[in-house]
Design a protein around this motif. Sequence first.
Motif, PDB file in Angstrom:
ATOM      1  N   LEU B 115       9.032   6.588  -8.418  1.00 52.16           N
ATOM      2  CA  LEU B 115       8.075   6.432  -7.327  1.00 52.16           C
ATOM      3  C   LEU B 115       6.773   7.183  -7.648  1.00 52.16           C
ATOM      4  N   VAL B 116       6.915   8.388  -8.176  1.00 51.52           N
ATOM      5  CA  VAL B 116       5.733   9.180  -8.549  1.00 51.52           C
ATOM      6  C   VAL B 116       4.928   8.450  -9.628  1.00 51.52           C
ATOM      7  N   LEU B 117       5.631   7.861 -10.600  1.00 50.20           N
ATOM      8  CA  LEU B 117       4.925   7.151 -11.675  1.00 50.20           C
ATOM      9  C   LEU B 117       4.195   5.915 -11.148  1.00 50.20           C
ATOM     10  N   VAL B 118       4.844   5.202 -10.212  1.00 49.26           N
ATOM     11  CA  VAL B 118       4.193   4.013  -9.625  1.00 49.26           C
ATOM     12  C   VAL B 118       2.938   4.446  -8.853  1.00 49.26           C
ATOM     13  N   VAL B 119       3.070   5.488  -8.023  1.00 47.99           N
ATOM     14  CA  VAL B 119       1.924   5.971  -7.239  1.00 47.99           C
ATOM     15  C   VAL B 119       0.818   6.457  -8.186  1.00 47.99           C
ATOM     16  N   ALA B 120       1.202   7.179  -9.242  1.00 45.08           N
ATOM     17  CA  ALA B 120       0.213   7.704 -10.199  1.00 45.08           C
ATOM     18  C   ALA B 120      -0.517   6.555 -10.901  1.00 45.08           C
ATOM     19  N   LEU B 121       0.227   5.502 -11.252  1.00 45.13           N
ATOM     20  CA  LEU B 121      -0.405   4.341 -11.908  1.00 45.13           C
ATOM     21  C   LEU B 121      -1.364   3.618 -10.952  1.00 45.13           C
TER      22      LEU B 121
END
Lengths: 113, 138
Positions: B115-121
């Motif tokens: 989830l953090v990676l999706v939000v960061a992207l």
Amino acid sequence: MNDLLLRFVIGGAIVSSFSVIGDILRPKSFAGLFGAAPSIALATIGLTIARHGKAYVAVEARSMVIGSIAFCVYAWLASATLLHREARSPVITMALMPVWFITSFGLWYCCLR
Amino acid sequence: MIKIRFSSLKGTKAHEYLLRFLLGGLVTAGAGLIADQFGPVPGGLFMAFPAIFPAAATMLEKHEREKKQHAGLPPGKRGRMVAGVDAGGAALGTFGLAAFAFCVWKWLPRGQTWLVLVVALVCWFSVSTGLWWLRRRL
């Protein structure tokens, strides 16, 4: 050794994928955004979490913010030099590389050390 | 107007794809080695290393020169100009890169990794394209 090889393969695949995306996009000012995509981070985060945990990656990401500022200075200088000077791209981009090192390690020394 | 031109891929030779793969792989492996040797603080700097930027700018200029030569025109300075515009885009993109890193730094320790990676992207793409759009309007 396996970890290093895995990083090499995943890194090579992700970095070159982003540069292919940059190749097919127009205008070039928009395509250039993909030259600063978080490709190395995406290639390494999963492996680093598995080996060292999330807190370790968060510390790396904090340094990455500083690395990004250095990249901005380097890319902006490269752009200005390419647009206004006569030298060729390989000469300019390599000659300015110390700018990234000096800025990132200078900021690291001032802010994080 | 943003366009996708798959025909641009024809201009890139096999050895240029290989060079990009090798450079990307070497820098990624190098960043891991530096982090192992010196710790995550200096190691993290290399997650924002301009891995492929010099090669990409060089190839852009070379391809533009080749296009001119095929058309029987003198190379001129168009290749360097295109590389300069691309570099300007990369400079804007670094704000998105910093936004990506900020999200990972602040939220990864407490959040779900995916989830953090999706939000960061999403942050990377929004900040980069938003700044690019603003720059065109101003």
